[in-house]
Write a protein that holds these residues in place. Structure first.
Motif, PDB file in Angstrom:
ATOM      1  N   LEU A 166      67.202  12.265  29.767  1.00 54.76           N
ATOM      2  CA  LEU A 166      65.805  12.009  29.437  1.00 54.76           C
ATOM      3  C   LEU A 166      65.403  10.701  30.099  1.00 54.76           C
ATOM      4  CD1 LEU A 166      65.140  12.784  25.696  1.00 54.76           C
ATOM      5  CD2 LEU A 166      63.994  13.713  27.711  1.00 54.76           C
ATOM      6  N   SER A 167      64.190  10.672  30.621  1.00 49.04           N
ATOM      7  CA  SER A 167      63.712   9.461  31.276  1.00 49.04           C
ATOM      8  C   SER A 167      62.605   8.835  30.432  1.00 49.04           C
ATOM      9  CB  SER A 167      63.201   9.826  32.663  1.00 49.04           C
ATOM     10  OG  SER A 167      62.031   9.111  32.966  1.00 49.04           O
ATOM     11  N   VAL A 205      67.154  14.507  39.676  1.00 49.01           N
ATOM     12  CA  VAL A 205      67.639  15.884  39.586  1.00 49.01           C
ATOM     13  C   VAL A 205      68.098  16.194  38.166  1.00 49.01           C
ATOM     14  CG1 VAL A 205      69.465  17.465  40.323  1.00 49.01           C
ATOM     15  CG2 VAL A 205      68.293  16.044  42.011  1.00 49.01           C
ATOM     16  N   LEU A 206      68.880  15.292  37.601  1.00 51.27           N
ATOM     17  CA  LEU A 206      69.389  15.488  36.243  1.00 51.27           C
ATOM     18  C   LEU A 206      68.245  15.549  35.231  1.00 51.27           C
ATOM     19  CD1 LEU A 206      72.509  13.114  36.346  1.00 51.27           C
ATOM     20  CD2 LEU A 206      72.545  15.608  36.173  1.00 51.27           C
ATOM     21  N   ALA A 207      67.205  14.761  35.476  1.00 48.79           N
ATOM     22  CA  ALA A 207      66.042  14.770  34.575  1.00 48.79           C
ATOM     23  C   ALA A 207      65.347  16.137  34.652  1.00 48.79           C
ATOM     24  CB  ALA A 207      65.092  13.643  34.948  1.00 48.79           C
ATOM     25  N   ARG A 208      65.177  16.638  35.885  1.00 43.16           N
ATOM     26  CA  ARG A 208      64.546  17.952  36.066  1.00 43.16           C
ATOM     27  C   ARG A 208      65.363  19.041  35.378  1.00 43.16           C
ATOM     28  NH1 ARG A 208      63.373  16.630  41.326  1.00 43.16           N
ATOM     29  NH2 ARG A 208      65.108  17.795  42.205  1.00 43.16           N
ATOM     30  N   GLY A 260      73.245  17.500  28.742  1.00 42.72           N
ATOM     31  CA  GLY A 260      73.998  16.645  29.654  1.00 42.72           C
ATOM     32  C   GLY A 260      75.419  16.439  29.155  1.00 42.72           C
ATOM     33  N   GLN A 261      75.549  16.263  27.838  1.00 42.89           N
ATOM     34  CA  GLN A 261      76.886  16.066  27.264  1.00 42.89           C
ATOM     35  C   GLN A 261      77.746  17.310  27.440  1.00 42.89           C
ATOM     36  OE1 GLN A 261      77.065  14.226  23.315  1.00 42.89           O
ATOM     37  NE2 GLN A 261      75.097  13.249  23.732  1.00 42.89           N
ATOM     38  N   ILE A 262      77.090  18.452  27.285  1.00 41.44           N
ATOM     39  CA  ILE A 262      77.839  19.705  27.463  1.00 41.44           C
ATOM     40  C   ILE A 262      78.311  19.858  28.895  1.00 41.44           C
ATOM     41  CG2 ILE A 262      77.583  22.228  27.499  1.00 41.44           C
ATOM     42  CD1 ILE A 262      75.688  21.836  25.023  1.00 41.44           C
TER      43      ILE A 262
END
Lengths: 176, 176
Positions: B61-62, B53-56, B81-83
């Motif tokens: 990044l994967s 989900v986070l990658a989408r 992601g950091q934000i």
DNA sequence: GTCTTCATGTAAGCCGTTACATGATTAA
DNA sequence: TTAATCATGTAACGGCTTACATGAAGAC
């Protein structure tokens, strides 16, 4: 694939309340809202359906009572209900899955400034709860007739001891 | 009817771990299993789907890496992601719904004997956790290079202070 | 008259756990 | 060769919260 999970403990909270005497769903909700809410919160909509389930299972008896034109459904615990309650009460206590967001954030803090901010936020919350507990303690101390008074006071003081230790620790850290 | 709930915090736990560097789902799981597990437990099957989900969403990044013939999917946190992580970290901490079965039982206890049994059971559990914490403390103290060492030690000692206060209280009550 | 409290629920939909599945590598 | 560990998931299903609904009685 059979799942016999029965993790839902709402039933025990309800049966436990009914041990002290018959009550309506509304009364159970109200009582929990001013007593167990700090360590055991039930959502609004859980009580009524669970009472129906318990009635179907024979763990509680339901009686319709009219107060003027107003209809109430008063529930009382049956022997079967008492046995089920005792079974739960005597069984080993299963820990809840730990989910402490404050500690999770603390774990990810990068420096002292972030940490102190988290401590400060936590302190404010904990002090609020402490104030609430103190009020409840006063109320409880003024009651003399309840048979549960001693044990409830002890439970409360267990919570108070916790909170006070935490407040002390947080204050200490904050000022370091 | 629109639900904007996003109560699921698994994503923040994962992003937080990835702040320290890229990792596979398995490594994240393993790390949590030996560090956050006492205050933040994720179930076995939550990590992998959430990483997808986070990658989408572009929060991680994967990258597929081969170690010999073995395939691994290594994830790293993106700026987005950091934000997102920081947004959560800086926002007020929402309390979990309180669900403490030990206190619920204590609330329903009828006499001193039942209470002492509950205290005894609790004491054994808390002492076990205390031992675990002490082991972790030792491990942490022996590390000198980690930038998170100080803050993680502080978090741990916060937990230790709690446990020790509780153990003291319980021992005191038991012998009364 | 209107607001609060009493009184009792339903429905939608996310949340989280458990069971189940698969296959490679490495240590004993 | 067998067990443990590495590595990655899916499916089913019960649990729980939030939003929504309804209506009477009593207080002000």
């Amino acid at each position: 694939m059979i799942f016999v999970r029965l993790l839902n403990k709402t039933r025990y909270a309800i049966l436990g309340v009914l041990l002290d005497g018959p009550a309506t769903g509304y009364e159970i909700k109200a009582l929990m809202g001013r007593s167990t809410v700090y360590f055991w919160r039930e959502s609004d909509s859980t009580i009524y359906p669970m009472l129906k389930v318990l009635a179907r299972e024979g763990k509680v008896l339901s009686e319709i009572v009219y107060v003027g034109k107003k209809k109430k459904e008063v529930f009382s615990i049956t022997e079967m209900g008492q046995i089920e309650f005792q079974g739960w009460f005597d069984s080993p206590t299963r820990e809840e899955t730990p989910r402490n967001e404050f500690l999770l954030k603390l774990f990810f803090a990068t420096d002292r400034i972030e940490m102190v901010r988290l401590f400060q936020e936590r302190l404010e919350k904990v002090e609020k709860i402490h104030t609430e507990y103190k009020k409840i303690e006063e109320r409880l101390e003024s009651i003399t007739d309840s048979p549960r008074r001693t044990v409830r006071l002890k439970a409360l003081r267990y919570g108070l001891a916790h909170l006070e230790s935490e407040i002390k620790w947080l204050n200490n850290e904050k000022d370091k």
